[in-house]
Structures are given as structure tokens and as C-alpha cells.
Design a protein around this motif. Structure first.
Motif, PDB file in Angstrom:
ATOM      1  N   HIS A   1       1.762   9.551   3.159  1.00 33.71           N
ATOM      2  CA  HIS A   1       0.857  10.355   4.129  1.00 33.71           C
ATOM      3  C   HIS A   1      -0.452  10.406   3.660  1.00 33.71           C
ATOM      4  O   HIS A   1      -1.528  10.435   4.751  1.00 33.71           O
ATOM      5  CB  HIS A   1       1.477  11.444   4.595  1.00 33.71           C
ATOM      6  N   ILE A   2      -0.969  10.274   2.463  1.00 34.65           N
ATOM      7  CA  ILE A   2      -2.389  10.099   2.090  1.00 34.65           C
ATOM      8  C   ILE A   2      -2.880   9.121   2.565  1.00 34.65           C
ATOM      9  O   ILE A   2      -2.599   7.980   2.715  1.00 34.65           O
ATOM     10  CB  ILE A   2      -2.512  10.131   0.817  1.00 34.65           C
ATOM     11  N   ILE A   3      -4.315   9.250   3.379  1.00 35.30           N
ATOM     12  CA  ILE A   3      -4.969   8.108   3.775  1.00 35.30           C
ATOM     13  C   ILE A   3      -6.033   7.622   2.996  1.00 35.30           C
ATOM     14  O   ILE A   3      -7.007   8.482   2.491  1.00 35.30           O
ATOM     15  CB  ILE A   3      -5.459   8.488   5.234  1.00 35.30           C
ATOM     16  N   LEU A   4      -5.943   6.407   2.543  1.00 37.96           N
ATOM     17  CA  LEU A   4      -7.124   5.930   1.646  1.00 37.96           C
ATOM     18  C   LEU A   4      -8.527   5.873   2.178  1.00 37.96           C
ATOM     19  O   LEU A   4      -8.700   5.514   3.276  1.00 37.96           O
ATOM     20  CB  LEU A   4      -6.787   4.495   1.104  1.00 37.96           C
ATOM     21  N   HIS A   5      -9.510   6.552   1.495  1.00 33.25           N
ATOM     22  CA  HIS A   5     -10.840   6.727   2.070  1.00 33.25           C
ATOM     23  C   HIS A   5     -11.621   6.410   0.953  1.00 33.25           C
ATOM     24  O   HIS A   5     -11.894   7.091  -0.122  1.00 33.25           O
ATOM     25  CB  HIS A   5     -11.238   7.972   2.874  1.00 33.25           C
ATOM     26  N   SER A   6     -12.467   5.386   0.993  1.00 29.04           N
ATOM     27  CA  SER A   6     -13.492   4.859  -0.176  1.00 29.04           C
ATOM     28  C   SER A   6     -14.322   6.157  -0.548  1.00 29.04           C
ATOM     29  O   SER A   6     -14.214   6.140  -1.946  1.00 29.04           O
ATOM     30  CB  SER A   6     -14.209   3.615   0.300  1.00 29.04           C
ATOM     31  N   ARG A   7     -14.830   6.845   0.080  1.00 25.59           N
ATOM     32  CA  ARG A   7     -15.830   8.247  -0.592  1.00 25.59           C
ATOM     33  C   ARG A   7     -15.096   9.070  -1.074  1.00 25.59           C
ATOM     34  O   ARG A   7     -15.419   9.436  -2.188  1.00 25.59           O
ATOM     35  CB  ARG A   7     -16.524   8.549   0.828  1.00 25.59           C
ATOM     36  N   ASP A   8     -13.868   9.145  -0.486  1.00 24.05           N
ATOM     37  CA  ASP A   8     -12.907  10.442  -1.135  1.00 24.05           C
ATOM     38  C   ASP A   8     -12.735   9.952  -2.443  1.00 24.05           C
ATOM     39  O   ASP A   8     -12.426  10.560  -3.479  1.00 24.05           O
ATOM     40  CB  ASP A   8     -11.939  10.905  -0.376  1.00 24.05           C
ATOM     41  N   ILE A   9     -12.318   8.605  -2.565  1.00 21.10           N
ATOM     42  CA  ILE A   9     -11.729   8.007  -3.870  1.00 21.10           C
ATOM     43  C   ILE A   9     -12.781   8.119  -4.816  1.00 21.10           C
ATOM     44  O   ILE A   9     -12.362   8.492  -6.169  1.00 21.10           O
ATOM     45  CB  ILE A   9     -10.999   6.495  -3.508  1.00 21.10           C
ATOM     46  N   ARG A  10     -13.675   7.535  -4.464  1.00 17.27           N
ATOM     47  CA  ARG A  10     -14.852   7.650  -5.502  1.00 17.27           C
ATOM     48  C   ARG A  10     -15.259   9.103  -6.192  1.00 17.27           C
ATOM     49  O   ARG A  10     -15.604   9.170  -7.050  1.00 17.27           O
ATOM     50  CB  ARG A  10     -16.100   7.058  -4.931  1.00 17.27           C
TER      51      ARG A  10
ATOM     52  N   ILE B   1       0.795  -1.198  -0.118  1.00 14.59           N
ATOM     53  CA  ILE B   1      -0.005   0.284  -0.175  1.00 14.59           C
ATOM     54  C   ILE B   1       1.021   1.175  -0.053  1.00 14.59           C
ATOM     55  O   ILE B   1       0.585   2.411  -0.729  1.00 14.59           O
ATOM     56  CB  ILE B   1      -1.067   0.024   1.246  1.00 14.59           C
ATOM     57  N   ASN B   2       1.948   1.296   0.837  1.00 15.55           N
ATOM     58  CA  ASN B   2       2.788   2.306   0.751  1.00 15.55           C
ATOM     59  C   ASN B   2       3.640   2.656  -0.500  1.00 15.55           C
ATOM     60  O   ASN B   2       3.728   3.625  -0.799  1.00 15.55           O
ATOM     61  CB  ASN B   2       3.616   2.341   2.010  1.00 15.55           C
ATOM     62  N   ASP B   3       3.924   1.200  -1.011  1.00 13.48           N
ATOM     63  CA  ASP B   3       4.391   1.651  -2.394  1.00 13.48           C
ATOM     64  C   ASP B   3       3.531   2.446  -3.560  1.00 13.48           C
ATOM     65  O   ASP B   3       4.013   3.305  -4.179  1.00 13.48           O
ATOM     66  CB  ASP B   3       5.009   0.212  -2.944  1.00 13.48           C
ATOM     67  N   LEU B   4       2.324   1.765  -3.265  1.00 12.82           N
ATOM     68  CA  LEU B   4       1.370   2.368  -4.274  1.00 12.82           C
ATOM     69  C   LEU B   4       1.206   4.120  -3.846  1.00 12.82           C
ATOM     70  O   LEU B   4       1.275   4.802  -4.793  1.00 12.82           O
ATOM     71  CB  LEU B   4      -0.015   1.698  -4.258  1.00 12.82           C
ATOM     72  N   LYS B   5       1.189   4.181  -2.575  1.00 16.69           N
ATOM     73  CA  LYS B   5       0.934   5.837  -2.335  1.00 16.69           C
ATOM     74  C   LYS B   5       2.007   6.492  -2.765  1.00 16.69           C
ATOM     75  O   LYS B   5       2.142   7.830  -3.512  1.00 16.69           O
ATOM     76  CB  LYS B   5       0.746   6.125  -0.851  1.00 16.69           C
ATOM     77  N   GLN B   6       3.400   5.996  -2.626  1.00 15.04           N
ATOM     78  CA  GLN B   6       4.785   6.774  -2.906  1.00 15.04           C
ATOM     79  C   GLN B   6       4.743   6.775  -4.528  1.00 15.04           C
ATOM     80  O   GLN B   6       5.143   7.969  -4.849  1.00 15.04           O
ATOM     81  CB  GLN B   6       5.783   5.778  -2.405  1.00 15.04           C
TER      82      GLN B   6
END
Length: 249
Positions: A60-69, A48-53
Motif C-alpha cells: 500500500h505504500i506509494i513510491l514518491h521520489s521526494r519522500d524517498i530522498r 514493484i509490489n514484491d519490493l514493497k512487500q
């Protein structure tokens, strides 16, 4: 002394607990649990951190389903279709792995109210279902040294106290199927974390809760995200023990 096998149960909810006044287009409360061993958790965190990077140049970004959609609150990059495709392909690859187990409970509010009224406690009921099925799964591992930590996201002082009370009540009284002593054998620690603490396990539970909820509401609709994760739902004796829908339709 034999070393404990550390496991984690991350919990996230979809929908609200309100029975008195709820959105008829979303008549459900879902509590979703993700069980993962310490070893596999470390690997999921790395991926997950490799993907964020790669996409945000930061972990530091926090995965949140609603914000992603909605492509908001830091996820505006996903308006770029090439970035969006990269992100979803990568998330699906991570979540599609056999590295965690899903145990989820969905309360159908309209049916529930008809049978039990509006005064009952859907969160405590959902938590009891998840805890007892977690016991069944951990029993299947045949490991007498499992140390389970339950982790939820903080909501506020009042809400946090209610959640902790639900948990302790189940520990003390057990459920219909599982006695208190059997629950206490595994459930050793209860932690509450703020969203800003960037807990990957809670983010995975959040990503899973929404497609699980959509599947419960309409199991015949197109739901690619559910198709990715459905193989990780806990099964026992050929039955889907990790998906509890209550009351039954």
C-alpha cells in the motif's frame, strides 16, 4: 475483429509551471512520460509490489521520489542504511530493465522567458512534444491495432480541467509535425487517477522524472539514477528523440 495491442502513457511532472515567479536554483519544468505495453506493465507491477512487500510488509505504500530522498511520509525505514541499500539496489534493477520507454520534455524557464515571455503555456507545450514523440515511437512498432491510454495524476478540479483541455486541444489541432488524424489513431483514452489509487505506472514516472530533470539541468554532474534509466530513453535513427530540451541552451 483483430484484438488491440494495449499500451499506456504515464505522465508525471517535476517543478512547477510558474514563469512569473520561480526558484532560480530550480529554473525548470519537466514533463516525463513512460510508455509501456500491457504485458510488461503487469510484470513491472509484480516486481514493484514484491519490493514493497519485502521492505514494508505491504503493497500500500506509494513510491514518491521526494519522500524517498527525504526518508519521510512512510519512508523513515530508509534511515537504516542496510534497508536503504536494499531498496535502491532493487529499484535500480527494476528500472534498469528494457521494459518501458521514456519520453521527456524539459522547459528551461530563464531561456524560455527571454525568447517567448511569461504568458505562454509550458505544460501544453511539453505535452505536445511528448505526444508527437509518442506517435513516432508507436509508428516504429508497426502495429496498426495499438490502443493507447494516457494516465496522469489528479491535482484538483481546476488543474484537472486545464490538463484535459490541453490534451483535447492537441487531439483536435495536432502539432507542427503530426496531424490530428495521426494522433487520434493512437490516443484513445485519457484517465486521471488520485495518488491514493496506488498506480504503479505513475510511481515509475515519478521516480524517473527527478533524475531526468537533474540531467537536463547539469548533464555533466554525477547522476547514478539517470545512468540506470538512460538506456530506456526513446532513440530513433541514432538520435535521442525521447529527451526534448526547450529552448536549446
Amino acid at each position: 475483429m483483430e484484438q488491440s495491442s494495449n499500451y499506456y502513457l504515464y505522465l508525471d511532472e517535476c517543478g512547477d509551471q510558474n514563469l512569473a515567479n520561480f526558484d532560480p536554483s530550480f529554473p525548470i519544468f519537466t514533463l516525463c512520460g513512460v510508455i509501456v505495453s500491457e504485458e510488461k506493465l503487469h510484470e513491472l507491477e509484480r516486481q514493484i509490489n514484491d519490493l514493497k512487500q519485502r521492505i514494508w510488509n505491504s503493497t500500500h505504500i506509494i513510491l514518491h521520489s521526494r519522500d524517498i530522498r527525504k526518508c519521510q511520509n512512510g519512508f523513515e525505514k530508509l534511515f537504516d542504511l542496510s534497508v536503504k541499500e536494499d531498496f535502491y539496489v532493487s529499484v535500480n534493477q527494476i528500472l534498469g530493465q528494457d521494459m518501458y520507454v521514456i519520453i521527456c520534455c524539459g522547459i528551461l524557464k530563464e531561456l524560455y522567458i527571454r525568447q517567448y515571455g511569461k504568458m505562454n503555456d509550458v505544460y501544453g507545450l511539453s505535452l505536445s512534444f511528448i505526444m508527437e514523440r509518442t506517435i513516432f515511437y508507436l509508428d516504429d512498432l508497426k502495429d496498426n491495432n495499438i490502443f493507447l491510454t494516457t494516465i496522469i495524476e489528479r491535482r484538483g478540479k481546476k488543474e484537472d480541467k486545464a490538463l484535459f483541455d490541453y490534451y483535447n486541444r492537441i487531439l483536435d489541432t495536432g502539432t507542427y509535425w503530426v496531424k490530428s488524424e495521426r494522433i487520434k489513431k493512437y490516443f484513445k483514452r485519457f484517465e486521471m487517477k488520485w495518488k491514493k489509487e496506488n498506480i504503479v505506472g505513475l510511481q515509475i514516472a515519478d521516480l524517473i522524472a527527478y533524475p531526468m530533470t537533474r540531467h537536463i539541468l547539469n548533464n555533466e554532474g554525477v547522476n547514478y539514477a539517470y545512468d540506470v534509466i538512460k538506456g530506456n530513453i526513446y532513440q530513433k535513427d541514432g538520435k535521442l528523440y525521447g529527451l526534448k530540451v526547450f529552448p536549446l541552451k
